[in-house]
Design a protein around this motif. Sequence first.
Motif, PDB file in Angstrom:
ATOM      1  N   ALA A  52       8.325   0.266   0.999  1.00  0.00           N
ATOM      2  CA  ALA A  52       8.913   0.195  -0.352  1.00  0.00           C
ATOM      3  C   ALA A  52       8.651   1.480  -1.130  1.00  0.00           C
ATOM      4  O   ALA A  52       9.501   1.966  -1.871  1.00  0.00           O
ATOM      5  CB  ALA A  52       8.361  -1.013  -1.109  1.00  0.00           C
ATOM      6  N   LYS A  53       7.471   2.042  -0.960  1.00  0.00           N
ATOM      7  CA  LYS A  53       7.105   3.255  -1.700  1.00  0.00           C
ATOM      8  C   LYS A  53       7.589   4.535  -1.038  1.00  0.00           C
ATOM      9  O   LYS A  53       7.583   5.603  -1.648  1.00  0.00           O
ATOM     10  CB  LYS A  53       5.568   3.373  -1.797  1.00  0.00           C
ATOM     11  CG  LYS A  53       4.936   2.566  -2.882  1.00  0.00           C
ATOM     12  CD  LYS A  53       3.488   3.004  -3.086  1.00  0.00           C
ATOM     13  CE  LYS A  53       3.310   4.454  -3.427  1.00  0.00           C
ATOM     14  NZ  LYS A  53       2.586   4.767  -4.631  1.00  0.00           N
ATOM     15  N   GLY A  54       7.932   4.446   0.267  1.00  0.00           N
ATOM     16  CA  GLY A  54       8.184   5.665   1.023  1.00  0.00           C
ATOM     17  C   GLY A  54       6.874   6.431   1.169  1.00  0.00           C
ATOM     18  O   GLY A  54       6.838   7.661   1.128  1.00  0.00           O
ATOM     19  N   ARG A  55       5.780   5.683   1.332  1.00  0.00           N
ATOM     20  CA  ARG A  55       4.446   6.298   1.374  1.00  0.00           C
ATOM     21  C   ARG A  55       4.087   6.731   2.787  1.00  0.00           C
ATOM     22  O   ARG A  55       4.295   5.976   3.732  1.00  0.00           O
ATOM     23  CB  ARG A  55       3.420   5.280   0.871  1.00  0.00           C
ATOM     24  CG  ARG A  55       1.976   5.794   0.759  1.00  0.00           C
ATOM     25  CD  ARG A  55       1.120   4.685   0.173  1.00  0.00           C
ATOM     26  NE  ARG A  55      -0.285   4.971   0.023  1.00  0.00           N
ATOM     27  CZ  ARG A  55      -0.861   5.332  -1.133  1.00  0.00           C
ATOM     28  NH1 ARG A  55      -0.116   5.551  -2.195  1.00  0.00           N
ATOM     29  NH2 ARG A  55      -2.159   5.491  -1.213  1.00  0.00           N
ATOM     30  N   PRO A  56       3.525   7.945   2.936  1.00  0.00           N
ATOM     31  CA  PRO A  56       3.098   8.371   4.273  1.00  0.00           C
ATOM     32  C   PRO A  56       2.100   7.363   4.862  1.00  0.00           C
ATOM     33  O   PRO A  56       1.230   6.857   4.151  1.00  0.00           O
ATOM     34  CB  PRO A  56       2.397   9.713   4.018  1.00  0.00           C
ATOM     35  CG  PRO A  56       2.902  10.183   2.686  1.00  0.00           C
ATOM     36  CD  PRO A  56       3.242   8.947   1.909  1.00  0.00           C
ATOM     37  N   PRO A 138      -1.321   0.280  -4.091  1.00  0.00           N
ATOM     38  CA  PRO A 138      -1.253   1.653  -4.572  1.00  0.00           C
ATOM     39  C   PRO A 138      -0.564   1.623  -5.933  1.00  0.00           C
ATOM     40  O   PRO A 138      -0.178   0.549  -6.413  1.00  0.00           O
ATOM     41  CB  PRO A 138      -0.371   2.330  -3.532  1.00  0.00           C
ATOM     42  CG  PRO A 138       0.592   1.252  -3.126  1.00  0.00           C
ATOM     43  CD  PRO A 138      -0.144  -0.073  -3.278  1.00  0.00           C
ATOM     44  N   SER A 139      -0.400   2.771  -6.550  1.00  0.00           N
ATOM     45  CA  SER A 139       0.407   2.845  -7.764  1.00  0.00           C
ATOM     46  C   SER A 139       1.851   2.476  -7.421  1.00  0.00           C
ATOM     47  O   SER A 139       2.324   2.744  -6.318  1.00  0.00           O
ATOM     48  CB  SER A 139       0.321   4.249  -8.353  1.00  0.00           C
ATOM     49  OG  SER A 139       0.559   5.219  -7.353  1.00  0.00           O
ATOM     50  N   ALA A 140       2.563   1.867  -8.399  1.00  0.00           N
ATOM     51  CA  ALA A 140       3.874   1.276  -8.116  1.00  0.00           C
ATOM     52  C   ALA A 140       5.039   2.251  -8.326  1.00  0.00           C
ATOM     53  O   ALA A 140       6.076   1.878  -8.873  1.00  0.00           O
ATOM     54  CB  ALA A 140       4.058   0.017  -8.967  1.00  0.00           C
ATOM     55  N   ASN A 141       4.852   3.485  -7.885  1.00  0.00           N
ATOM     56  CA  ASN A 141       5.923   4.484  -7.971  1.00  0.00           C
ATOM     57  C   ASN A 141       6.460   4.744  -6.565  1.00  0.00           C
ATOM     58  O   ASN A 141       5.787   4.457  -5.581  1.00  0.00           O
ATOM     59  CB  ASN A 141       5.360   5.796  -8.527  1.00  0.00           C
ATOM     60  CG  ASN A 141       4.083   6.208  -7.810  1.00  0.00           C
ATOM     61  OD1 ASN A 141       3.041   5.572  -7.984  1.00  0.00           O
ATOM     62  ND2 ASN A 141       4.162   7.239  -6.993  1.00  0.00           N
ATOM     63  N   ARG A 142       7.665   5.331  -6.480  1.00  0.00           N
ATOM     64  CA  ARG A 142       8.090   5.885  -5.199  1.00  0.00           C
ATOM     65  C   ARG A 142       7.174   7.066  -4.910  1.00  0.00           C
ATOM     66  O   ARG A 142       6.760   7.795  -5.815  1.00  0.00           O
ATOM     67  CB  ARG A 142       9.549   6.375  -5.285  1.00  0.00           C
ATOM     68  CG  ARG A 142      10.571   5.264  -5.300  1.00  0.00           C
ATOM     69  CD  ARG A 142      10.848   4.647  -3.936  1.00  0.00           C
ATOM     70  NE  ARG A 142      11.454   5.581  -2.991  1.00  0.00           N
ATOM     71  CZ  ARG A 142      11.663   5.310  -1.708  1.00  0.00           C
ATOM     72  NH1 ARG A 142      11.284   4.149  -1.193  1.00  0.00           N
ATOM     73  NH2 ARG A 142      12.230   6.192  -0.925  1.00  0.00           N
ATOM     74  N   PRO A 146       5.584  10.556 -10.541  1.00  0.00           N
ATOM     75  CA  PRO A 146       4.409  10.249 -11.362  1.00  0.00           C
ATOM     76  C   PRO A 146       4.129   8.741 -11.339  1.00  0.00           C
ATOM     77  O   PRO A 146       5.058   7.937 -11.292  1.00  0.00           O
ATOM     78  CB  PRO A 146       4.836  10.690 -12.775  1.00  0.00           C
ATOM     79  CG  PRO A 146       5.973  11.644 -12.568  1.00  0.00           C
ATOM     80  CD  PRO A 146       6.675  11.181 -11.329  1.00  0.00           C
ATOM     81  N   SER A 147       2.857   8.355 -11.382  1.00  0.00           N
ATOM     82  CA  SER A 147       2.504   6.933 -11.401  1.00  0.00           C
ATOM     83  C   SER A 147       3.107   6.255 -12.627  1.00  0.00           C
ATOM     84  O   SER A 147       3.205   6.863 -13.690  1.00  0.00           O
ATOM     85  CB  SER A 147       0.989   6.754 -11.423  1.00  0.00           C
ATOM     86  OG  SER A 147       0.431   7.144 -10.201  1.00  0.00           O
ATOM     87  N   PRO A 148       3.508   4.984 -12.492  1.00  0.00           N
ATOM     88  CA  PRO A 148       4.158   4.273 -13.600  1.00  0.00           C
ATOM     89  C   PRO A 148       3.151   3.747 -14.619  1.00  0.00           C
ATOM     90  O   PRO A 148       2.174   3.100 -14.243  1.00  0.00           O
ATOM     91  CB  PRO A 148       4.868   3.118 -12.905  1.00  0.00           C
ATOM     92  CG  PRO A 148       4.108   2.886 -11.645  1.00  0.00           C
ATOM     93  CD  PRO A 148       3.438   4.174 -11.265  1.00  0.00           C
ATOM     94  N   ARG A 231       1.991  15.949  -1.743  1.00  0.00           N
ATOM     95  CA  ARG A 231       2.456  16.392  -3.049  1.00  0.00           C
ATOM     96  C   ARG A 231       2.468  15.184  -3.975  1.00  0.00           C
ATOM     97  O   ARG A 231       2.734  14.065  -3.567  1.00  0.00           O
ATOM     98  CB  ARG A 231       3.861  16.992  -2.957  1.00  0.00           C
ATOM     99  CG  ARG A 231       4.308  17.553  -4.299  1.00  0.00           C
ATOM    100  CD  ARG A 231       5.194  18.791  -4.157  1.00  0.00           C
ATOM    101  NE  ARG A 231       5.371  19.397  -5.463  1.00  0.00           N
ATOM    102  CZ  ARG A 231       6.490  19.298  -6.161  1.00  0.00           C
ATOM    103  NH1 ARG A 231       7.529  18.650  -5.697  1.00  0.00           N
ATOM    104  NH2 ARG A 231       6.564  19.871  -7.347  1.00  0.00           N
ATOM    105  N   HIS A 232       2.188  15.398  -5.227  1.00  0.00           N
ATOM    106  CA  HIS A 232       1.897  14.274  -6.096  1.00  0.00           C
ATOM    107  C   HIS A 232       2.470  14.451  -7.483  1.00  0.00           C
ATOM    108  O   HIS A 232       2.641  15.570  -7.934  1.00  0.00           O
ATOM    109  CB  HIS A 232       0.375  14.179  -6.238  1.00  0.00           C
ATOM    110  CG  HIS A 232      -0.160  12.917  -5.668  1.00  0.00           C
ATOM    111  ND1 HIS A 232      -1.471  12.603  -5.659  1.00  0.00           N
ATOM    112  CD2 HIS A 232       0.466  11.872  -5.087  1.00  0.00           C
ATOM    113  CE1 HIS A 232      -1.655  11.440  -5.095  1.00  0.00           C
ATOM    114  NE2 HIS A 232      -0.496  10.973  -4.737  1.00  0.00           N
ATOM    115  N   TYR A 233       2.698  13.344  -8.150  1.00  0.00           N
ATOM    116  CA  TYR A 233       2.907  13.354  -9.596  1.00  0.00           C
ATOM    117  C   TYR A 233       4.027  14.286 -10.041  1.00  0.00           C
ATOM    118  O   TYR A 233       4.043  14.709 -11.181  1.00  0.00           O
ATOM    119  CB  TYR A 233       1.621  13.806 -10.314  1.00  0.00           C
ATOM    120  CG  TYR A 233       0.379  13.165  -9.799  1.00  0.00           C
ATOM    121  CD1 TYR A 233       0.192  11.798  -9.930  1.00  0.00           C
ATOM    122  CD2 TYR A 233      -0.602  13.916  -9.180  1.00  0.00           C
ATOM    123  CE1 TYR A 233      -0.945  11.189  -9.443  1.00  0.00           C
ATOM    124  CE2 TYR A 233      -1.755  13.309  -8.688  1.00  0.00           C
ATOM    125  CZ  TYR A 233      -1.921  11.949  -8.825  1.00  0.00           C
ATOM    126  OH  TYR A 233      -3.041  11.360  -8.339  1.00  0.00           O
TER     127      TYR A 233
END
Length: 350
Positions: A52-56, A138-142, A146-148, A231-233
Motif C-alpha cells: 500500500a505504501k510502496g515501501r522498500p 509505519p507513517s501513513a504516507n506513500r 512527507p509523513s501525514p 530518500r525521505h520527506y
Amino acid sequence: METLRIPADREGIIKAVRILAGGGLVAFPTETVYGLGANALDERAVLSIFSAKGRPADNPLIAHVSGIAQAKEYGEWSPLAQDLAQAFWPGPLTLIVKRRDSMPRQVSAGLDTLALRVPGHGAARALIAACGFPIAAPSANRSGRPSPTTAQHVLADLNGLIPLILDGGPSEVGLESTVADITGGVPLILRPGAVTPEMIAMAVGECKVADSVMRRLAPQEAAPSPGMRHRHYAPRAPLTLVEGEENAVRLRLAELAREEGTWVLALDGLPGMASLPGAHSLGRDAREAAHRLFYLLRQADEEGAKRIYAQGLPRDGLGLAVMNRLARAAGFNILSAGGEVQNVPMERKE
Ligand code: TXA
Ligand code: MG
C-alpha cells in the motif's frame, strides 16, 4: 476499494478493530504523525502495508503496543528499556530492542531487532487496547512523501488503497517519534524526534546520536537504521536548506525570494521575513516548526511551488529533529549563506 474517513471515536474504533482483526489496513492518528496499521501478528496483513505504501521491503516497521507488559512479550527487556519506557511512554519514543520469536520477522523486515512504541494519542491507545494484538504501523504516507499530520494528508496519498482512515484531527507533534537503539547498552538515536537527546540523557545518564542523523550515507556504508538509506520527506519542488549567521541567512533568503514561484520557510523571529513574497512561517520556535513542517511541504506541492528555501535552525532540542527532516527533504542540499551550494561531505563514521 473505497476509502472511508470517519472520526476516531468509539464507533470508529469498533469499525477499525473489525477491519484489523480481519487482516485489513487502517490509518489512525497518533501524537506524532498518522500511522498505517495492520495486525502485527498477521504476516499477510503486515506485507500488505509494504505494497500500500510502496515501501522498500528492507525497511522495518514499528510495533505499537499497549504498554510495557505487552512490549515485553515481543522484545527482550532490559533495565535500560524499563527506565526509558517508564520515563517516556506513552509518548514519541520508539525503542529498538532484540526481537522475540513471538513477533513475526516480517514486521522487522527480517532483522533480529524490533522497534516498539506506546503512542500517546488517546484514540491510538484505545485502538491498540481494543485489538488485543500489537499494531505494526509505519507513517501513513506513500513512500518518499512527507509523513501525514492530518487525515486529509492520508487520503491524498492512500485514497482507494486502504478501507479506513480514523480522523483524530491534526497531529500534535508533527514529526515522527524519536528512534533510539538500546541494544548496545547506551541509547543511540537513529532518528531524532520530540523526545530529545538531552531528555534521554537526563533520564538515564547518557545518550548518543548517530552521526548519520545529519549526514548522507555513503553508497556502501551500512545504515544503522534501514530507513536512513531511503530518500525521505521529499516535496516535489527542490528544497534547499540555508544555514549560517542570522543576518547572512536573512539577506540570502530575501535575495532568493525574488524569483517567482519561490517559497521561503523561516521562523517568525527572522527580521523582514513576513513581508517577503512566498514567505511561509515556521512559527516561533522549533516546536512550532516541527508541528508545521510536513504540512507546509505538502502545501507547497499543492500550490505548485517551484522551489523551496528553508532557514536552518539550531541543532539542539527539537531543532535537531526539524533539521534532520529538512536535510533529508533537501537531499542534503545545504547552502551556507555567504558561500555556495554544498553537499554535506560523505566522510565515513568516526
Ligand atoms: O512517530 C512514529 O514513529 C510514526 C507513528 C505512526 O508511530 N511511525 C513511523 O514509522 O514513523 P516509520 O515506519 O515511518 O518509521 C520507522 C523508522 C524507520 O526509519 C525504520 O527504518 C526504523 O524506524 N526502524 C524500525 N525498526 C527498526 C529496527 N529494528 N532497527 C533500526 N531501525 C528501525
Ligand atoms: Mg515513514
